[in-house]
Write a protein that holds these residues in place. Structure first.
Motif, mmCIF file in Angstrom:
data_model
loop_
_atom_site.group_PDB
_atom_site.id
_atom_site.type_symbol
_atom_site.label_atom_id
_atom_site.label_comp_id
_atom_site.label_asym_id
_atom_site.label_seq_id
_atom_site.Cartn_x
_atom_site.Cartn_y
_atom_site.Cartn_z
ATOM 1 N N TYR A 83 0.805 -1.325 0.005
ATOM 2 C CA TYR A 83 0.050 0.147 0.110
ATOM 3 C C TYR A 83 1.015 1.131 0.117
ATOM 4 O O TYR A 83 1.781 1.371 0.771
ATOM 5 N N SER A 85 1.541 4.891 0.881
ATOM 6 C CA SER A 85 0.886 5.728 1.582
ATOM 7 C C SER A 85 2.045 6.646 2.321
ATOM 8 O O SER A 85 3.162 6.078 2.681
ATOM 9 N N GLU A 117 -9.082 1.695 7.442
ATOM 10 C CA GLU A 117 -8.230 1.083 8.167
ATOM 11 C C GLU A 117 -8.114 -0.410 8.307
ATOM 12 O O GLU A 117 -6.981 -0.933 8.475
ATOM 13 N N ILE A 120 -5.710 -2.572 6.164
ATOM 14 C CA ILE A 120 -4.265 -2.560 6.467
ATOM 15 C C ILE A 120 -3.898 -4.069 6.883
ATOM 16 O O ILE A 120 -2.753 -4.366 6.702
ATOM 17 N N ASP A 121 -4.998 -4.636 7.593
ATOM 18 C CA ASP A 121 -4.584 -6.043 8.075
ATOM 19 C C ASP A 121 -4.284 -6.927 7.034
ATOM 20 O O ASP A 121 -3.500 -7.831 7.051
ATOM 21 N N VAL A 123 -2.628 -5.936 4.068
ATOM 22 C CA VAL A 123 -1.459 -5.228 3.538
ATOM 23 C C VAL A 123 -0.177 -5.864 4.027
ATOM 24 O O VAL A 123 -0.037 -6.175 5.285
ATOM 25 N N GLU A 126 3.728 -1.158 3.634
ATOM 26 C CA GLU A 126 3.252 0.092 3.431
ATOM 27 C C GLU A 126 4.445 0.754 2.883
ATOM 28 O O GLU A 126 5.698 0.702 3.742
#
Ligand code: 4FV
Length: 244
Positions: A83, A85, A117, A120-121, A123, A126
């Motif tokens: 991801y 960011s 959010e 995110i688990d 991903v 980052e």
């Protein structure tokens, strides 16, 4: 290598990957780059991909259900989901070298305020291309694709060149010159015309050390030096006249 890019703006990727090294790597099947339109995974009639943030606040957030379906559509046993960011680890040549050894990368491009959010688990990592805010992750994904593709064995004419360049060895690159030999009174350094390859190598190493010292000294802090580099640095730091 396969690179799948999850984005709301697949057309942004057409021209950047239609030129030069990336286009040639694609045509030689050294890399396969696919764009996946996240909106295709919004199943409601308005194909809604974002919504207002819980708890209020400005901007919109990309929806977890839509993103999960898009991610699932490209996930494979050996895929690595990245991801892009500002919260990510700062991208550098070492990170790129690691990514270039992967077989399947999935690049998730955020937009608006960002993603729910709960994604995110899913991903794996980052990554950030820098401490500034882009309008979307697309340009960051292009940076990753370009910088990784050129590290894939066989993409650059001779793979050696990717070793010799800036950051290849943690130093800034030495200066380059080509014809004309003289331009408006500006000469090419004699040493480069000498044919003394060993002296040229040493001159280039010294200039890499000097430029790194002057322009990016912090790069020297996290670097090991071999004996030759130590004596060159000694020379550079303690008897100034030999720096040019
Ligand atoms: C970014 C960066 C970045 C933040 C909000 C997209 C934007 C919007 N990505 N390195 N810097 N992303 O600014 O990678 O969703």
């Amino acid at each position: 290598m396969i690179i799948d890019i999850l984005t709301l703006f697949p057309n942004m990727f057409v021209s950047p990957f239609a030129e030069s090294i990336v286009a040639r790597a694609r045509s030689r099947h050294l890399v396969e780059i696919n764009t996946v339109d996240i909106r295709d995974y919004a199943l409601d009639k308005h194909q809604q991909v974002d919504d207002y943030p819980y708890g209020g606040g400005a901007g919109m957030v990309m929806k977890v259900d839509v993103l999960s379906r898009a991610i699932a559509s490209v996930t494979s046993p050996d895929s690595r989901l990245i991801y892009l960011s500002p919260q990510g680890k700062k991208l550098d040549q070492a990170q790129l070298g690691r990514l270039a050894r992967e077989s399947h990368l999935i690049l998730l491009c955020g937009h608006y305020e960002g993603i729910d959010e709960r994604i995110i688990d899913l991903v794996d990592e980052e990554l950030s291309i820098g401490d500034y805010v882009l309008s979307g992750g697309e340009i960051a994904a292009m940076v990753v694709v370009d910088a990784v593709t050129r590290l894939i064995p066989g993409v650059l004419g001779d793979d050696a060149s990717s070793q010799e360049e800036s950051f290849g060895d943690g130093l800034l690159e030495y200066p380059h010159y080509t014809r004309p030999r003289s331009y408006q009174g500006l000469e090419v350094p004699e040493i480069l015309l000498s044919g003394h390859h060993e002296q040229i190598r040493l001159w280039r190493k010294r200039l890499s050390l000097v430029r790194t010292l002057l322009k990016r000294p912090e790069l020297l802090l996290e670097r090991e030096f071999d004996q030759e580099e130590r004596s060159l640095l000694e020379e550079i730091l303690f008897n100034r006249e030999k720096t040019s």
